[in-house]
Design a protein around this motif. Structure first.
Motif, PDB file in Angstrom:
ATOM      1  N   VAL A  31     -27.144 -52.546 -16.096  1.00 56.26           N
ATOM      2  CA  VAL A  31     -28.065 -51.960 -17.081  1.00 56.26           C
ATOM      3  C   VAL A  31     -28.115 -50.442 -16.912  1.00 56.26           C
ATOM      4  O   VAL A  31     -28.062 -49.692 -17.894  1.00 56.26           O
ATOM      5  CB  VAL A  31     -29.474 -52.587 -16.947  1.00 56.26           C
ATOM      6  CG1 VAL A  31     -30.497 -51.805 -17.741  1.00 56.26           C
ATOM      7  CG2 VAL A  31     -29.448 -54.044 -17.385  1.00 56.26           C
ATOM      8  N   ALA A  32     -28.181 -49.979 -15.678  1.00 54.89           N
ATOM      9  CA  ALA A  32     -28.228 -48.535 -15.415  1.00 54.89           C
ATOM     10  C   ALA A  32     -26.964 -47.844 -15.916  1.00 54.89           C
ATOM     11  O   ALA A  32     -27.032 -46.750 -16.501  1.00 54.89           O
ATOM     12  CB  ALA A  32     -28.419 -48.283 -13.927  1.00 54.89           C
ATOM     13  N   LYS A  33     -25.813 -48.478 -15.727  1.00 55.95           N
ATOM     14  CA  LYS A  33     -24.556 -47.888 -16.212  1.00 55.95           C
ATOM     15  C   LYS A  33     -24.531 -47.823 -17.735  1.00 55.95           C
ATOM     16  O   LYS A  33     -24.080 -46.833 -18.312  1.00 55.95           O
ATOM     17  CB  LYS A  33     -23.362 -48.681 -15.696  1.00 55.95           C
ATOM     18  CG  LYS A  33     -23.068 -48.435 -14.237  1.00 55.95           C
ATOM     19  CD  LYS A  33     -21.862 -49.225 -13.778  1.00 55.95           C
ATOM     20  CE  LYS A  33     -21.600 -48.996 -12.300  1.00 55.95           C
ATOM     21  NZ  LYS A  33     -20.434 -49.756 -11.832  1.00 55.95           N
ATOM     22  N   HIS A  34     -25.008 -48.874 -18.390  1.00 54.48           N
ATOM     23  CA  HIS A  34     -25.060 -48.853 -19.864  1.00 54.48           C
ATOM     24  C   HIS A  34     -25.982 -47.741 -20.356  1.00 54.48           C
ATOM     25  O   HIS A  34     -25.662 -47.049 -21.327  1.00 54.48           O
ATOM     26  CB  HIS A  34     -25.522 -50.211 -20.407  1.00 54.48           C
ATOM     27  CG  HIS A  34     -24.443 -51.235 -20.436  1.00 54.48           C
ATOM     28  ND1 HIS A  34     -23.393 -51.191 -21.318  1.00 54.48           N
ATOM     29  CD2 HIS A  34     -24.247 -52.340 -19.683  1.00 54.48           C
ATOM     30  CE1 HIS A  34     -22.597 -52.224 -21.113  1.00 54.48           C
ATOM     31  NE2 HIS A  34     -23.093 -52.940 -20.117  1.00 54.48           N
ATOM     32  N   ARG A  35     -27.102 -47.558 -19.705  1.00 57.36           N
ATOM     33  CA  ARG A  35     -28.028 -46.482 -20.098  1.00 57.36           C
ATOM     34  C   ARG A  35     -27.405 -45.114 -19.869  1.00 57.36           C
ATOM     35  O   ARG A  35     -27.576 -44.204 -20.686  1.00 57.36           O
ATOM     36  CB  ARG A  35     -29.344 -46.624 -19.353  1.00 57.36           C
ATOM     37  CG  ARG A  35     -30.162 -47.775 -19.885  1.00 57.36           C
ATOM     38  CD  ARG A  35     -31.609 -47.709 -19.424  1.00 57.36           C
ATOM     39  NE  ARG A  35     -32.368 -48.732 -20.129  1.00 57.36           N
ATOM     40  CZ  ARG A  35     -33.061 -49.687 -19.541  1.00 57.36           C
ATOM     41  NH1 ARG A  35     -33.133 -49.758 -18.222  1.00 57.36           N
ATOM     42  NH2 ARG A  35     -33.714 -50.575 -20.256  1.00 57.36           N
ATOM     43  N   ALA A  36     -26.694 -44.949 -18.765  1.00 56.67           N
ATOM     44  CA  ALA A  36     -26.039 -43.673 -18.484  1.00 56.67           C
ATOM     45  C   ALA A  36     -24.952 -43.380 -19.525  1.00 56.67           C
ATOM     46  O   ALA A  36     -24.824 -42.244 -19.997  1.00 56.67           O
ATOM     47  CB  ALA A  36     -25.443 -43.688 -17.078  1.00 56.67           C
ATOM     48  N   MET A  37     -24.185 -44.415 -19.905  1.00 60.83           N
ATOM     49  CA  MET A  37     -23.162 -44.230 -20.936  1.00 60.83           C
ATOM     50  C   MET A  37     -23.813 -43.885 -22.284  1.00 60.83           C
ATOM     51  O   MET A  37     -23.328 -43.014 -23.004  1.00 60.83           O
ATOM     52  CB  MET A  37     -22.291 -45.478 -21.072  1.00 60.83           C
ATOM     53  CG  MET A  37     -21.311 -45.656 -19.940  1.00 60.83           C
ATOM     54  SD  MET A  37     -20.161 -47.029 -20.206  1.00 60.83           S
ATOM     55  CE  MET A  37     -21.191 -48.430 -19.822  1.00 60.83           C
ATOM     56  N   ALA A  38     -24.901 -44.559 -22.603  1.00 66.75           N
ATOM     57  CA  ALA A  38     -25.591 -44.282 -23.869  1.00 66.75           C
ATOM     58  C   ALA A  38     -26.117 -42.844 -23.892  1.00 66.75           C
ATOM     59  O   ALA A  38     -25.996 -42.152 -24.911  1.00 66.75           O
ATOM     60  CB  ALA A  38     -26.733 -45.274 -24.065  1.00 66.75           C
ATOM     61  N   ALA A  39     -26.675 -42.388 -22.776  1.00 71.61           N
ATOM     62  CA  ALA A  39     -27.175 -41.018 -22.699  1.00 71.61           C
ATOM     63  C   ALA A  39     -26.037 -40.016 -22.842  1.00 71.61           C
ATOM     64  O   ALA A  39     -26.184 -38.981 -23.514  1.00 71.61           O
ATOM     65  CB  ALA A  39     -27.912 -40.805 -21.376  1.00 71.61           C
ATOM     66  N   ALA A  40     -24.895 -40.318 -22.242  1.00 70.41           N
ATOM     67  CA  ALA A  40     -23.736 -39.431 -22.348  1.00 70.41           C
ATOM     68  C   ALA A  40     -23.232 -39.358 -23.787  1.00 70.41           C
ATOM     69  O   ALA A  40     -22.879 -38.281 -24.282  1.00 70.41           O
ATOM     70  CB  ALA A  40     -22.627 -39.911 -21.411  1.00 70.41           C
ATOM     71  N   HIS A  41     -23.227 -40.482 -24.472  1.00 67.23           N
ATOM     72  CA  HIS A  41     -22.796 -40.489 -25.875  1.00 67.23           C
ATOM     73  C   HIS A  41     -23.808 -39.773 -26.771  1.00 67.23           C
ATOM     74  O   HIS A  41     -23.419 -39.084 -27.717  1.00 67.23           O
ATOM     75  CB  HIS A  41     -22.546 -41.925 -26.356  1.00 67.23           C
ATOM     76  CG  HIS A  41     -21.219 -42.444 -25.911  1.00 67.23           C
ATOM     77  ND1 HIS A  41     -20.055 -42.197 -26.588  1.00 67.23           N
ATOM     78  CD2 HIS A  41     -20.872 -43.172 -24.833  1.00 67.23           C
ATOM     79  CE1 HIS A  41     -19.044 -42.760 -25.957  1.00 67.23           C
ATOM     80  NE2 HIS A  41     -19.513 -43.347 -24.876  1.00 67.23           N
ATOM     81  N   GLU A  42     -25.082 -39.916 -26.479  1.00 68.81           N
ATOM     82  CA  GLU A  42     -26.107 -39.193 -27.250  1.00 68.81           C
ATOM     83  C   GLU A  42     -25.935 -37.687 -27.056  1.00 68.81           C
ATOM     84  O   GLU A  42     -26.030 -36.912 -28.012  1.00 68.81           O
ATOM     85  CB  GLU A  42     -27.511 -39.633 -26.809  1.00 68.81           C
ATOM     86  CG  GLU A  42     -28.631 -38.949 -27.559  1.00 68.81           C
ATOM     87  CD  GLU A  42     -28.666 -39.245 -29.050  1.00 68.81           C
ATOM     88  OE1 GLU A  42     -29.225 -38.418 -29.811  1.00 68.81           O
ATOM     89  OE2 GLU A  42     -28.145 -40.297 -29.476  1.00 68.81           O
ATOM     90  N   ALA A  43     -25.656 -37.270 -25.828  1.00 69.00           N
ATOM     91  CA  ALA A  43     -25.419 -35.852 -25.556  1.00 69.00           C
ATOM     92  C   ALA A  43     -24.174 -35.362 -26.291  1.00 69.00           C
ATOM     93  O   ALA A  43     -24.156 -34.230 -26.806  1.00 69.00           O
ATOM     94  CB  ALA A  43     -25.286 -35.615 -24.056  1.00 69.00           C
ATOM     95  N   ALA A  44     -23.138 -36.199 -26.369  1.00 67.54           N
ATOM     96  CA  ALA A  44     -21.923 -35.820 -27.097  1.00 67.54           C
ATOM     97  C   ALA A  44     -22.214 -35.662 -28.586  1.00 67.54           C
ATOM     98  O   ALA A  44     -21.704 -34.740 -29.231  1.00 67.54           O
ATOM     99  CB  ALA A  44     -20.834 -36.861 -26.876  1.00 67.54           C
TER     100      ALA A  44
END
Length: 80
Positions: A31-44
């Motif tokens: 779950v933490a990895k999915h949230r980190a990926m989502a945050a990275a994509h939002e930043a992109a």
């Protein structure tokens, strides 16, 4: 022959159950990895909205996703 086949079937079932069961800690990490990926994509996305070039935003995305996702596009790529 029948005993060997039965043993093989039981071994396969045991392997399936041991692989399929995920611990609570593994789920929490996933779950933490999915949230980190989502945050990275939002930043992109915000990077692109700010008018920065695709190459710059992709480099920032790669840096943010290092060690958490597969591939240089953080586990996700769409057509361009």
């Amino acid at each position: 022959m029948k005993k060997s086949l039965l043993a093989l079937i039981l071994l396969a079932q045991a392997a399936t159950f041991s692989v399929a069961k995920e611990s609570a800690e593994e789920t929490k990490q996933d779950v933490a990895k999915h949230r980190a990926m989502a945050a990275a994509h939002e930043a992109a996305a915000k990077c692109r909205e700010a008018g920065k070039g695709e190459d710059i935003c992709n480099k920032e995305l790669q840096a943010a996703c290092k060690g958490i996702a597969i591939g240089k596009f953080c586990g996700m790529k769409h057509e361009h």
